[in-house]
Structures are given as C-alpha cells and as structure tokens.
Scaffold this motif. Structure first.
Motif, PDB file in Angstrom:
ATOM      1  N   GLY A  11       0.659  -1.181   0.103  1.00  0.00           N
ATOM      2  CA  GLY A  11      -0.027  -0.062  -0.119  1.00  0.00           C
ATOM      3  C   GLY A  11       0.870   1.202   0.029  1.00  0.00           C
ATOM      4  N   ALA A  14      -0.616   7.176   1.804  1.00  0.00           N
ATOM      5  CA  ALA A  14       0.069   8.285   2.972  1.00  0.00           C
ATOM      6  C   ALA A  14       0.628   7.449   3.891  1.00  0.00           C
ATOM      7  CB  ALA A  14      -1.194   9.108   3.349  1.00  0.00           C
ATOM      8  N   ALA A  15       0.226   6.324   4.618  1.00  0.00           N
ATOM      9  CA  ALA A  15       1.042   5.560   5.860  1.00  0.00           C
ATOM     10  C   ALA A  15       2.082   4.845   5.095  1.00  0.00           C
ATOM     11  CB  ALA A  15       0.059   4.765   6.494  1.00  0.00           C
ATOM     12  N   ASP A  34       2.166  -1.576  -4.591  1.00  0.00           N
ATOM     13  CA  ASP A  34       0.872  -0.977  -4.615  1.00  0.00           C
ATOM     14  C   ASP A  34       0.186  -1.579  -6.040  1.00  0.00           C
ATOM     15  OD1 ASP A  34      -0.819   1.319  -3.134  1.00  0.00           O
ATOM     16  OD2 ASP A  34      -1.517   0.643  -5.007  1.00  0.00           O
ATOM     17  N   SER A  46      -7.519  14.596  -2.009  1.00  0.00           N
ATOM     18  CA  SER A  46      -7.840  15.076  -0.797  1.00  0.00           C
ATOM     19  C   SER A  46      -7.963  16.646  -0.546  1.00  0.00           C
ATOM     20  CB  SER A  46      -6.868  14.605   0.236  1.00  0.00           C
ATOM     21  OG  SER A  46      -5.636  15.250   0.036  1.00  0.00           O
ATOM     22  N   GLY A  47      -8.694  17.087   0.338  1.00  0.00           N
ATOM     23  CA  GLY A  47      -9.009  18.509   0.659  1.00  0.00           C
ATOM     24  C   GLY A  47      -9.209  19.407  -0.618  1.00  0.00           C
ATOM     25  N   ASN A  52      -5.314  18.523   2.919  1.00  0.00           N
ATOM     26  CA  ASN A  52      -5.637  19.270   4.217  1.00  0.00           C
ATOM     27  C   ASN A  52      -4.753  18.125   4.936  1.00  0.00           C
ATOM     28  OD1 ASN A  52      -8.033  19.479   6.777  1.00  0.00           O
ATOM     29  ND2 ASN A  52      -5.938  20.030   6.982  1.00  0.00           N
ATOM     30  N   THR A 171      -9.413  -1.860  -1.076  1.00  0.00           N
ATOM     31  CA  THR A 171      -9.741  -3.276  -1.049  1.00  0.00           C
ATOM     32  C   THR A 171      -9.790  -3.628   0.287  1.00  0.00           C
ATOM     33  OG1 THR A 171      -7.623  -4.052  -0.905  1.00  0.00           O
ATOM     34  CG2 THR A 171      -8.207  -3.671  -3.116  1.00  0.00           C
ATOM     35  N   GLU A 341     -15.307   9.435   3.382  1.00  0.00           N
ATOM     36  CA  GLU A 341     -13.845  10.134   3.288  1.00  0.00           C
ATOM     37  C   GLU A 341     -13.028   8.827   4.130  1.00  0.00           C
ATOM     38  OE1 GLU A 341     -12.388  13.794   4.256  1.00  0.00           O
ATOM     39  OE2 GLU A 341     -13.830  14.578   2.763  1.00  0.00           O
ATOM     40  N   GLU A 370      -5.091   3.865   7.875  1.00  0.00           N
ATOM     41  CA  GLU A 370      -6.468   3.602   8.051  1.00  0.00           C
ATOM     42  C   GLU A 370      -6.893   2.090   8.432  1.00  0.00           C
ATOM     43  OE1 GLU A 370      -8.780   6.086   5.148  1.00  0.00           O
ATOM     44  OE2 GLU A 370     -10.242   4.742   5.441  1.00  0.00           O
ATOM     45  N   GLY A 380      -8.060  17.185   8.641  1.00  0.00           N
ATOM     46  CA  GLY A 380      -6.480  16.923   8.668  1.00  0.00           C
ATOM     47  C   GLY A 380      -5.820  15.755   9.673  1.00  0.00           C
ATOM     48  N   PHE A 383      -4.912  12.293   7.897  1.00  0.00           N
ATOM     49  CA  PHE A 383      -3.380  12.274   7.337  1.00  0.00           C
ATOM     50  C   PHE A 383      -2.299  12.171   8.595  1.00  0.00           C
ATOM     51  CE2 PHE A 383      -4.897  13.672   3.084  1.00  0.00           C
ATOM     52  CZ  PHE A 383      -4.761  12.417   2.558  1.00  0.00           C
TER      53      PHE A 383
HETATM   54  P1  FDA Z   1      -4.661   5.117   1.801  1.00  0.00           P
HETATM   55  O1  FDA Z   1      -6.101   4.705   1.103  1.00  0.00           O
HETATM   56  O2  FDA Z   1      -4.098   6.517   1.224  1.00  0.00           O
HETATM   57  O3  FDA Z   1      -3.639   4.144   0.850  1.00  0.00           O
HETATM   58  C1  FDA Z   1      -3.653   2.827   0.683  1.00  0.00           C
HETATM   59  C2  FDA Z   1      -3.183   2.255  -0.603  1.00  0.00           C
HETATM   60  O4  FDA Z   1      -3.262   0.940  -0.674  1.00  0.00           O
HETATM   61  C3  FDA Z   1      -3.696   2.735  -1.939  1.00  0.00           C
HETATM   62  O5  FDA Z   1      -2.699   3.447  -2.584  1.00  0.00           O
HETATM   63  C4  FDA Z   1      -4.093   1.396  -2.519  1.00  0.00           C
HETATM   64  O6  FDA Z   1      -4.131   1.548  -4.171  1.00  0.00           O
HETATM   65  C5  FDA Z   1      -3.200   0.364  -1.849  1.00  0.00           C
HETATM   66  N1  FDA Z   1      -3.876  -0.926  -1.914  1.00  0.00           N
HETATM   67  C6  FDA Z   1      -5.145  -1.302  -1.438  1.00  0.00           C
HETATM   68  N2  FDA Z   1      -5.443  -2.644  -1.645  1.00  0.00           N
HETATM   69  C7  FDA Z   1      -4.267  -3.069  -2.193  1.00  0.00           C
HETATM   70  C8  FDA Z   1      -4.026  -4.499  -2.404  1.00  0.00           C
HETATM   71  N3  FDA Z   1      -4.897  -5.431  -2.252  1.00  0.00           N
HETATM   72  N4  FDA Z   1      -2.776  -4.683  -3.008  1.00  0.00           N
HETATM   73  C9  FDA Z   1      -1.837  -3.466  -3.188  1.00  0.00           C
HETATM   74  N5  FDA Z   1      -2.142  -2.210  -2.689  1.00  0.00           N
HETATM   75  C10 FDA Z   1      -3.461  -2.272  -2.293  1.00  0.00           C
HETATM   76  N6  FDA Z   1      -7.773  12.905   5.163  1.00  0.00           N
HETATM   77  C11 FDA Z   1      -6.982  14.070   5.709  1.00  0.00           C
HETATM   78  O7  FDA Z   1      -6.383  14.046   6.691  1.00  0.00           O
HETATM   79  N7  FDA Z   1      -7.187  15.576   5.155  1.00  0.00           N
HETATM   80  C12 FDA Z   1      -7.913  15.548   3.981  1.00  0.00           C
HETATM   81  O8  FDA Z   1      -8.086  16.523   3.296  1.00  0.00           O
HETATM   82  C13 FDA Z   1      -8.627  14.280   3.298  1.00  0.00           C
HETATM   83  N8  FDA Z   1      -9.193  14.465   2.313  1.00  0.00           N
HETATM   84  C14 FDA Z   1      -9.941  13.333   1.822  1.00  0.00           C
HETATM   85  C15 FDA Z   1     -10.885  13.534   0.735  1.00  0.00           C
HETATM   86  C16 FDA Z   1     -11.495  12.127   0.185  1.00  0.00           C
HETATM   87  C17 FDA Z   1     -12.361  12.438  -1.052  1.00  0.00           C
HETATM   88  C18 FDA Z   1     -11.165  11.066   0.985  1.00  0.00           C
HETATM   89  C19 FDA Z   1     -11.832   9.708   0.310  1.00  0.00           C
HETATM   90  C20 FDA Z   1     -10.532  10.758   1.921  1.00  0.00           C
HETATM   91  C21 FDA Z   1      -9.876  11.993   2.543  1.00  0.00           C
HETATM   92  N9  FDA Z   1      -9.077  11.765   3.557  1.00  0.00           N
HETATM   93  C22 FDA Z   1      -8.324  12.909   4.256  1.00  0.00           C
HETATM   94  C23 FDA Z   1      -8.815  10.649   4.413  1.00  0.00           C
HETATM   95  C24 FDA Z   1      -7.401  10.127   3.972  1.00  0.00           C
HETATM   96  O9  FDA Z   1      -7.365  10.318   2.526  1.00  0.00           O
HETATM   97  C25 FDA Z   1      -7.110   8.736   4.186  1.00  0.00           C
HETATM   98  O10 FDA Z   1      -7.173   8.760   5.682  1.00  0.00           O
HETATM   99  C26 FDA Z   1      -5.562   8.337   4.149  1.00  0.00           C
HETATM  100  O11 FDA Z   1      -5.391   8.396   2.907  1.00  0.00           O
HETATM  101  C27 FDA Z   1      -5.291   7.013   4.530  1.00  0.00           C
HETATM  102  O12 FDA Z   1      -3.931   6.701   4.416  1.00  0.00           O
HETATM  103  P2  FDA Z   1      -3.599   5.055   4.104  1.00  0.00           P
HETATM  104  O13 FDA Z   1      -2.139   5.357   3.933  1.00  0.00           O
HETATM  105  O14 FDA Z   1      -3.868   4.413   5.489  1.00  0.00           O
HETATM  106  O15 FDA Z   1      -4.664   4.476   3.122  1.00  0.00           O
END
Ligand code: FDA
Length: 397
Positions: A11, A14-15, A34, A46-47, A52, A171, A341, A370, A380, A383
């Motif tokens: 993945g 961000a994290a 990924d 995002s944002g 954000n 997923t 979100e 997440e 924010g 993130f």
């Molecule tokens: P993230 O979802 O970012 O990354 C997961 C990765 O794993 C993806 O690249 C995906 O392709 C990959 N992956 C998944 N399944 C896989 C598999 N089976 N095999 C290989 N790769 C796989 N938060 C905030 O703080 N400020 C903001 O402005 C916003 N705005 C916002 C807007 C919108 C429209 C959404 C949907 C969400 C936000 N968020 C946000 C929330 C924020 O985006 C979210 O909490 C973080 O991206 C979580 O980071 P992660 O790295 O945990 O998961």
C-alpha cells in the motif's frame, strides 16, 4: 528465485510511503508494493485537491477508537510540527484554513512528490502496479506471491487503507490479512460520510437542496458521543457538509442526531420578546437568524407563513423555536463507502504494540494508517495519523 528485502510495505498511500521512507532512511532494504495504476490517488483528491495534510491541534481526543489511548504514543512521537518541518524542507508552501487545518497553497500533488522523494532518499524499491496473492510466514519472516514474482522479507508493513472510494483502488486486503493471522477486527463502518433519509421522509426538505448554514450538531451514544459546530448542507437525498461528516463517525443506525439551526440564539426567547405588536411576517422574522429559504420553509411548515408575528400563539412560537434550536432527525442510512472519506473500525489496536504498530502475537507484522481502528475527525487528522503511525512502524520494521 525470490527477491530478498528487509521490509515489504503493501500500500503506497500516505501511511505506506511514510513507513517505507523512514525504514529506508534507517538503512533497511525496503520494497513498496501497490496495485493501483495511479499513485496515491487519495492524497491527490484530498482537501479539494489541496490536501488538508495535518491539523495543528491533533491529539488523542480527535480520534475515535475502541482503544482510545492507543494513538497517544505515535501522535506524540511524530507531531504536526514534524510533518510541517518535512514539507518546509521540500519548499511546499502552505496555509491554515480554519481550526488548525493546514493545506497546500498549490496542489496535493506536492505532498505525493515529497513522499516519493523521501522514498528515493531511503533507496526504496517500487513494485507497481503489482498484485499481492498469498502471504506465508515462517521463522525467517514473510513470503509474498506477487504478480511481479516472489518476495521474501523479515518485516511486513500493511498499509492498504480502508474500504472507502473503491473506484480508486480501496480493497479489504488488510482486513483479510489480519484475519489470516488471527488478529481481531473492530466492525467496519463508513465514516465522514453524508447521511440519507427515506425518500418519503425527506420529500418536504428536498426543496432545500443547496442551502447551507453554520449549525451545532450532536449525536452518538455512550463513550462515542460527538458535538461539533460546523457548516451543514441540505442535499436532494439528505444532509451533508462538514457538520454531518463529523457526526456521521459517531452515529449508529437507528439513532437520532440533533441540529441547532440557530446556534447563537435562544429562538423561543427572541421570538417571544419580538412578538408584542409586531406586524412582521413570520418568515421575515425567522430570516434574521436563518437563511431565507430555510425561514420560508419553516414558516410554511408551521402553517403561519404570511401571518404577522403578533398573531402567533406563544405555544406555537415555542414549539417552532424548539424544533429550530434542537431539531431531532433519525437518518435512514449513509451514502456508504462510495462517498465516505474514511472507514471507521479495522484492525483492533489492542492486538498491536502502541510504540511500533507491530502485532503482539505476530512478530514482524505491522499495520499502519486507516486499516487500523483509529479514525480521525474531519480536518487533517486522518493524514496526521497516517504520518505518525507510518513513522512509528518505519522506525521499528
Ligand atoms: P490510503 O487509502 O491512502 O492508501 C492505501 C493504498 O493501498 C492505496 O494506494 C491502494 O491502492 C493500496 N492498496 C489497497 N489494497 C491493495 C492491495 N490489495 N494490494 C496492493 N495495494 C493495495 N484526510 C485528511 O487528513 N485530510 C484530507 O484533506 C482528506 N481528504 C480526503 C478526501 C477524500 C475524497 C477521501 C476519500 C479521503 C480524504 N481523507 C483526508 C482521508 C485520507 O485520505 C485517508 O485517511 C488516508 O489516505 C489514509 O492513508 P492510508 O495510507 O492508510 O490509506
């Protein structure tokens, strides 16, 4: 022949990018995997395209979890100031919007670019798009069957996020992997999501679609109770806007939410004081405190539209004021993962070490971001959790 690394991160959101960069810069040989065509789409959208990226006020009180103290350690080891230092080192300009929310001046792409640069500084190897199949474990570590060949590592960091926005690659991989290793899950639910109502119940309000105003909202029960002052937006299907997204994380099906549509005014007091001899029509009186379309709607609903305030019985005024200052509604549901979100719930943090994010019962297996049962408020905080948990795991993996 399998490829050998010290750490695999699955993945590259961000994290995952944060964990990979930190581990790589410690000298660990890291591979970042990924499956998505496009890198870090959630950061990019995002944002409103400006990301954000943190909140200056981020602390444990801004997160929901069945294990509320778990996030404290990681949040204090990697703070909003630490992330600001990082983005300033990369020359990204930023501004504070409101309530401690920090955004890029230009584009969310800058956050993706800086994470890619940090990964490069740590010599991180990329595998993408790449699907991960079977994951096996023995005394030496983990073996991953992937669409680009077998990979063997000592440590595995799972950073696959939640279920929200499936069309950009979300997923349930992380949750399935947790189950494979017998780790408990807190039930998943869509959060930071618009709330919807049964079509018949909402029909009288559908005409208000597009109206927005600042409100106080409260909801939830027991330890999971929230109260916010934010903007509300009426939509064709229900309610949205920051106030609703915030309270949706606290809401459970069947429960009411309470809205104060005029949070600065005790409307019963104000209307009764204004009433004597007042020839102003009810909707015009209400429009002092509410957007005009809303004032007209509530005046019509009371049956006194077009009538002078002075004609209204005190009891009717009080009932109307009570509904406006404490309007209780029971949503039928939410817009679901398509619009949410974030995903609340996830890998139960009681099974993880709070300093390293490693599964206590499975040495070498880490969860970040997440996918875990740590869900931030809007603004924010999510993130910041991705950075903080990613940093903690990156320092330990
Ligand atoms: P993230 O979802 O970012 O990354 C997961 C990765 O794993 C993806 O690249 C995906 O392709 C990959 N992956 C998944 N399944 C896989 C598999 N089976 N095999 C290989 N790769 C796989 N938060 C905030 O703080 N400020 C903001 O402005 C916003 N705005 C916002 C807007 C919108 C429209 C959404 C949907 C969400 C936000 N968020 C946000 C929330 C924020 O985006 C979210 O909490 C973080 O991206 C979580 O980071 P992660 O790295 O945990 O998961």
């Amino acid at each position: 022949m399998a490829e050998q690394f010290d750490v695999a991160v699955i993945g590259a959101g961000a994290a995952g990018m944060m964990a990979a960069a930190v581990a790589g810069q410690r000298g660990r040989r890291v591979v970042l995997i990924d499956h998505a065509e496009h890198l870090a789409e959630k950061i990019r959208i995002s944002g409103g395209g400006r990301c954000n990226f943190t909140n200056l006020q981020a602390g444990p009180a801004n997160y929901l979890s069945d294990n509320p103290h778990f996030c404290r350690s990681a949040l204090s080891r990697y703070t909003p100031r630490d992330f600001l230092d990082l983005i300033e080192r990369h020359g990204v300009r930023w501004h504070e919007k409101h309530k401690g929310q920090l955004f890029c001046d230009d584009s969310a792409q800058q956050i993706i670019d800086l994470l890619v640069a940090e990964c490069a500084a740590g010599g991180v190897a990329w595998r993408r798009p790449c699907r991960v199949g079977e994951v096996a474990r023995d005394e030496a570590g983990f073996s991953l069957e992937t669409s680009l060949g077998r990979i063997e590592v000592a440590s595995l960091v799972v950073a696959t996020g939640g279920l929200s926005i499936p069309k950009i690659g979300a997923t349930d991989f992380g949750f399935r992997l947790a189950k494979q290793f017998d780790l408990p899950l807190v039930p998943l639910r869509a959060a930071l999501v618009p709330l919807t109502f049964a079509a018949a119940d909402w029909a009288p309000f559908a005409e208000l679609s597009g109206v927005s105003l600042e409100v106080e909202v409260s909801g939830g029960s027991g330890k999971r109770r929230g109260h916010f002052r934010e903007d509300l937006l009426f939509t064709h299907r229900g309610l949205s806007g920051p106030a609703i997204l915030q309270i949706s994380s606290f809401w459970s099906p069947g429960e009411a939410i309470t809205l104060n549509l005029a949070p600065d005014t005790d409307l019963a007091e104000a209307l009764l004081a204004a009433k004597p001899g007042n020839k102003q029509q009810l909707q015009n009186a209400l429009a002092q405190w509410l957007p005009r379309r809303l004032a007209e709607h509530w005046a019509a609903a009371s049956g006194y539209a077009g009538r002078p305030l002075a004609d209204m019985p005190d009891r009717t005024l009080r009932e109307l004021a009570q509904r406006l200052n404490a309007w209780q509604l029971v949503p039928a549901g939410s817009e679901g993962y398509r619009k949410a979100e974030v995903t609340a719930g996830g890998v139960d943090t009681r099974a993880l070490d709070q300093k390293t994010m490693m599964a206590k019962a499975v040495p070498g297996l880490f969860f970040v971001g997440e996918v875990m049962d740590v869900t931030g408020w809007l603004g924010g905080y999510n993130f910041q959790w991705a950075w903080a948990s990613g940093y903690s795991a990156g320092m330990a993996a």
